[in-house]
Write a protein that holds these residues in place. Sequence first.
Motif, PDB file in Angstrom:
ATOM      1  N   PRO A 265       0.835  -1.210   0.000  1.00 48.80           N
ATOM      2  CA  PRO A 265       0.000   0.000   0.000  1.00 48.80           C
ATOM      3  C   PRO A 265       0.868   1.259   0.000  1.00 48.80           C
ATOM      4  O   PRO A 265       1.725   1.428   0.867  1.00 48.80           O
ATOM      5  CB  PRO A 265      -0.803  -0.132   1.298  1.00 48.80           C
ATOM      6  CG  PRO A 265      -0.873  -1.611   1.541  1.00 48.80           C
ATOM      7  CD  PRO A 265       0.449  -2.148   1.079  1.00 48.80           C
ATOM      8  N   THR A 266       0.651   2.107  -0.986  1.00 49.92           N
ATOM      9  CA  THR A 266       1.538   3.250  -1.226  1.00 49.92           C
ATOM     10  C   THR A 266       0.725   4.542  -1.215  1.00 49.92           C
ATOM     11  O   THR A 266      -0.385   4.605  -1.757  1.00 49.92           O
ATOM     12  CB  THR A 266       2.253   3.086  -2.580  1.00 49.92           C
ATOM     13  OG1 THR A 266       2.957   1.833  -2.578  1.00 49.92           O
ATOM     14  CG2 THR A 266       3.234   4.213  -2.826  1.00 49.92           C
ATOM     15  N   MET A 267       1.292   5.571  -0.629  1.00 50.78           N
ATOM     16  CA  MET A 267       0.591   6.838  -0.453  1.00 50.78           C
ATOM     17  C   MET A 267       0.553   7.662  -1.739  1.00 50.78           C
ATOM     18  O   MET A 267       1.096   8.762  -1.838  1.00 50.78           O
ATOM     19  CB  MET A 267       1.237   7.631   0.675  1.00 50.78           C
ATOM     20  CG  MET A 267       1.019   6.997   2.044  1.00 50.78           C
ATOM     21  SD  MET A 267      -0.710   7.083   2.577  1.00 50.78           S
ATOM     22  CE  MET A 267      -0.797   8.780   3.127  1.00 50.78           C
ATOM     23  N   THR A 268      -0.093   7.081  -2.740  1.00 50.77           N
ATOM     24  CA  THR A 268      -0.345   7.792  -3.994  1.00 50.77           C
ATOM     25  C   THR A 268      -1.578   8.692  -3.810  1.00 50.77           C
ATOM     26  O   THR A 268      -2.322   8.545  -2.831  1.00 50.77           O
ATOM     27  CB  THR A 268      -0.605   6.792  -5.123  1.00 50.77           C
ATOM     28  OG1 THR A 268      -1.767   6.022  -4.785  1.00 50.77           O
ATOM     29  CG2 THR A 268       0.587   5.857  -5.317  1.00 50.77           C
ATOM     30  N   PRO A 269      -1.816   9.612  -4.732  1.00 47.59           N
ATOM     31  CA  PRO A 269      -3.025  10.434  -4.615  1.00 47.59           C
ATOM     32  C   PRO A 269      -4.305   9.602  -4.507  1.00 47.59           C
ATOM     33  O   PRO A 269      -5.221   9.969  -3.754  1.00 47.59           O
ATOM     34  CB  PRO A 269      -2.997  11.271  -5.905  1.00 47.59           C
ATOM     35  CG  PRO A 269      -1.535  11.409  -6.212  1.00 47.59           C
ATOM     36  CD  PRO A 269      -0.928  10.088  -5.816  1.00 47.59           C
ATOM     37  N   MET A 270      -4.378   8.476  -5.232  1.00 46.93           N
ATOM     38  CA  MET A 270      -5.570   7.631  -5.167  1.00 46.93           C
ATOM     39  C   MET A 270      -5.736   7.030  -3.776  1.00 46.93           C
ATOM     40  O   MET A 270      -6.834   7.015  -3.209  1.00 46.93           O
ATOM     41  CB  MET A 270      -5.501   6.524  -6.221  1.00 46.93           C
ATOM     42  CG  MET A 270      -6.727   5.630  -6.252  1.00 46.93           C
ATOM     43  SD  MET A 270      -6.738   4.472  -7.648  1.00 46.93           S
ATOM     44  CE  MET A 270      -5.325   3.439  -7.236  1.00 46.93           C
ATOM     45  N   PHE A 271      -4.619   6.540  -3.194  1.00 46.08           N
ATOM     46  CA  PHE A 271      -4.712   5.934  -1.861  1.00 46.08           C
ATOM     47  C   PHE A 271      -5.026   7.003  -0.808  1.00 46.08           C
ATOM     48  O   PHE A 271      -5.771   6.746   0.153  1.00 46.08           O
ATOM     49  CB  PHE A 271      -3.421   5.209  -1.515  1.00 46.08           C
ATOM     50  CG  PHE A 271      -3.537   4.348  -0.284  1.00 46.08           C
ATOM     51  CD1 PHE A 271      -4.025   3.061  -0.365  1.00 46.08           C
ATOM     52  CD2 PHE A 271      -3.173   4.838   0.965  1.00 46.08           C
ATOM     53  CE1 PHE A 271      -4.138   2.265   0.765  1.00 46.08           C
ATOM     54  CE2 PHE A 271      -3.283   4.057   2.101  1.00 46.08           C
ATOM     55  CZ  PHE A 271      -3.763   2.764   2.005  1.00 46.08           C
ATOM     56  N   ARG A 272      -4.491   8.201  -0.982  1.00 43.33           N
ATOM     57  CA  ARG A 272      -4.744   9.265  -0.030  1.00 43.33           C
ATOM     58  C   ARG A 272      -6.206   9.705  -0.020  1.00 43.33           C
ATOM     59  O   ARG A 272      -6.659  10.362   0.927  1.00 43.33           O
ATOM     60  CB  ARG A 272      -3.861  10.480  -0.351  1.00 43.33           C
ATOM     61  CG  ARG A 272      -2.391  10.285  -0.038  1.00 43.33           C
ATOM     62  CD  ARG A 272      -1.594  11.538  -0.391  1.00 43.33           C
ATOM     63  NE  ARG A 272      -0.179  11.361  -0.220  1.00 43.33           N
ATOM     64  CZ  ARG A 272       0.484  11.510   0.922  1.00 43.33           C
ATOM     65  NH1 ARG A 272      -0.193  11.845   2.016  1.00 43.33           N
ATOM     66  NH2 ARG A 272       1.786  11.329   0.985  1.00 43.33           N
ATOM     67  N   GLN A 276      -9.239   8.835   6.470  1.00 44.24           N
ATOM     68  CA  GLN A 276      -8.041   8.738   7.301  1.00 44.24           C
ATOM     69  C   GLN A 276      -8.057   7.485   8.155  1.00 44.24           C
ATOM     70  O   GLN A 276      -7.006   6.880   8.425  1.00 44.24           O
ATOM     71  CB  GLN A 276      -7.916   9.973   8.190  1.00 44.24           C
ATOM     72  CG  GLN A 276      -6.598  10.037   8.963  1.00 44.24           C
ATOM     73  CD  GLN A 276      -5.384  10.069   8.055  1.00 44.24           C
ATOM     74  OE1 GLN A 276      -5.359  10.808   7.080  1.00 44.24           O
ATOM     75  NE2 GLN A 276      -4.377   9.257   8.360  1.00 44.24           N
ATOM     76  N   SER A 277      -9.249   7.054   8.577  1.00 51.56           N
ATOM     77  CA  SER A 277      -9.344   5.841   9.395  1.00 51.56           C
ATOM     78  C   SER A 277      -8.849   4.613   8.625  1.00 51.56           C
ATOM     79  O   SER A 277      -8.219   3.716   9.201  1.00 51.56           O
ATOM     80  CB  SER A 277     -10.789   5.625   9.856  1.00 51.56           C
ATOM     81  OG  SER A 277     -11.666   5.495   8.739  1.00 51.56           O
ATOM     82  N   VAL A 278      -9.116   4.577   7.318  1.00 49.45           N
ATOM     83  CA  VAL A 278      -8.649   3.461   6.490  1.00 49.45           C
ATOM     84  C   VAL A 278      -7.132   3.515   6.330  1.00 49.45           C
ATOM     85  O   VAL A 278      -6.439   2.500   6.432  1.00 49.45           O
ATOM     86  CB  VAL A 278      -9.349   3.491   5.113  1.00 49.45           C
ATOM     87  CG1 VAL A 278      -8.742   2.442   4.181  1.00 49.45           C
ATOM     88  CG2 VAL A 278     -10.846   3.274   5.270  1.00 49.45           C
ATOM     89  N   ILE A 279      -6.606   4.713   6.075  1.00 53.62           N
ATOM     90  CA  ILE A 279      -5.159   4.872   5.942  1.00 53.62           C
ATOM     91  C   ILE A 279      -4.459   4.435   7.225  1.00 53.62           C
ATOM     92  O   ILE A 279      -3.446   3.717   7.192  1.00 53.62           O
ATOM     93  CB  ILE A 279      -4.823   6.336   5.601  1.00 53.62           C
ATOM     94  CG1 ILE A 279      -5.384   6.690   4.219  1.00 53.62           C
ATOM     95  CG2 ILE A 279      -3.312   6.577   5.647  1.00 53.62           C
ATOM     96  CD1 ILE A 279      -5.228   8.147   3.844  1.00 53.62           C
ATOM     97  N   ASP A 280      -5.009   4.840   8.383  1.00 56.35           N
ATOM     98  CA  ASP A 280      -4.416   4.463   9.669  1.00 56.35           C
ATOM     99  C   ASP A 280      -4.463   2.961   9.881  1.00 56.35           C
ATOM    100  O   ASP A 280      -3.505   2.365  10.403  1.00 56.35           O
ATOM    101  CB  ASP A 280      -5.150   5.170  10.810  1.00 56.35           C
ATOM    102  CG  ASP A 280      -4.922   6.679  10.807  1.00 56.35           C
ATOM    103  OD1 ASP A 280      -3.956   7.132  10.158  1.00 56.35           O
ATOM    104  OD2 ASP A 280      -5.730   7.390  11.433  1.00 56.35           O
ATOM    105  N   GLU A 281      -5.551   2.331   9.469  1.00 57.02           N
ATOM    106  CA  GLU A 281      -5.684   0.876   9.629  1.00 57.02           C
ATOM    107  C   GLU A 281      -4.623   0.143   8.814  1.00 57.02           C
ATOM    108  O   GLU A 281      -4.020  -0.820   9.280  1.00 57.02           O
ATOM    109  CB  GLU A 281      -7.091   0.441   9.202  1.00 57.02           C
ATOM    110  CG  GLU A 281      -7.371  -1.043   9.423  1.00 57.02           C
ATOM    111  CD  GLU A 281      -8.785  -1.436   9.045  1.00 57.02           C
ATOM    112  OE1 GLU A 281      -9.133  -2.634   9.219  1.00 57.02           O
ATOM    113  OE2 GLU A 281      -9.547  -0.559   8.571  1.00 57.02           O
ATOM    114  N   PHE A 282      -4.390   0.619   7.596  1.00 52.83           N
ATOM    115  CA  PHE A 282      -3.348   0.013   6.772  1.00 52.83           C
ATOM    116  C   PHE A 282      -1.972   0.203   7.401  1.00 52.83           C
ATOM    117  O   PHE A 282      -1.154  -0.711   7.435  1.00 52.83           O
ATOM    118  CB  PHE A 282      -3.377   0.606   5.361  1.00 52.83           C
ATOM    119  CG  PHE A 282      -4.272  -0.133   4.409  1.00 52.83           C
ATOM    120  CD1 PHE A 282      -3.764  -1.123   3.589  1.00 52.83           C
ATOM    121  CD2 PHE A 282      -5.624   0.168   4.332  1.00 52.83           C
ATOM    122  CE1 PHE A 282      -4.579  -1.804   2.700  1.00 52.83           C
ATOM    123  CE2 PHE A 282      -6.457  -0.511   3.453  1.00 52.83           C
ATOM    124  CZ  PHE A 282      -5.928  -1.510   2.635  1.00 52.83           C
ATOM    125  N   ALA A 283      -1.703   1.401   7.885  1.00 55.08           N
ATOM    126  CA  ALA A 283      -0.393   1.671   8.491  1.00 55.08           C
ATOM    127  C   ALA A 283      -0.155   0.784   9.705  1.00 55.08           C
ATOM    128  O   ALA A 283       0.947   0.263   9.914  1.00 55.08           O
ATOM    129  CB  ALA A 283      -0.297   3.144   8.875  1.00 55.08           C
TER     130      ALA A 283
END
Length: 333
Positions: A265-272, A276-283
Amino acid sequence: MRVLKSITLEKISLSASSIAPPIAHFEAPLEAPFHVCRHIRCAAQNLSTIPDLSTISSDVKSNPRCSARCRLSYARTGQRMNGTVVITGAVSGIGLSTSKLFLAKGWNVMMADFNEDLGKKVLEELLAEYSPERLAFQQCDVSSARSVDAMAQATHDSFGHVDSVINNAGIFAKGAVHEIDEDVWDRVMATDVKSIYLTTRAFVPEMIERKSGTIVNTASISGLQGDYNMAVYNAAKGAVVNLVRAMALDYGKYGIRVNNVNPGPTMTPMFRSNPQSVIDEFAQASPLGRLVQPEDIARTMYFLASDESDPITGQNIPVSAGFEIYSGQPVQD
């Protein structure tokens, strides 16, 4: 050993002013191995002394791929200077970071992308920093043979040759197998897999002729492992994971290396664009507690494209913050 100050080959002029810093000129004798420009290198590579210029001149005359854009590729450091790279999916995310890195390293870059409006905007921004002689954009549908061939012709018109191809373009679709429309399945497979066939067909013949070149594909950890509701993406990236081995076997005898970068999982514009809750879960799912940045992928791509990775071929290199290493077993005390 002679000191090289200026060479004139046919219409090719290589002088102190034509070589970018940090090697503005050669005042000391070049030490072995001495390398000449990539077009000439096929006839005179790994030379321990400066070659006879009259011999090289005749070699150049017989090589139709040589052009006024030829430059010395190697200096005393042995590092390639002014190589040419083609990058697909080049104007956003991983592709844009990779384009910027190659430009910063002194390469000529052909940026290819389906999004013409964004491509022209990015090109204009980059031209504020880099010369148009080192940078071009071509709108390209990587799933179309006609479009890829047109992009290849534009690349040769702009730069005369290609040293590396970065197959980064790709698309994603969700769903179990029975839930995916046929046209969606075909579009993902064409963009993520067929595109590598088309760019290889367009650029590998000249690499075979020169007995030199690199190809780097963007695969995914989703090609190494399975995911829920990502059947076609898993199928496409799984194909790329094994295709790299076949290509490395077929082209190794020509001095061509082929490798994959397998991002997590990479912080591309699409992933961003996720909550935020989803991004945090992945991290939190990463052993390192972080996500991959596009620049992380770009550095790996540059390494695999450059001579720094000379003995590496046919490999899948995960750049994932450790996402693919977990067996799935429960945590045990």
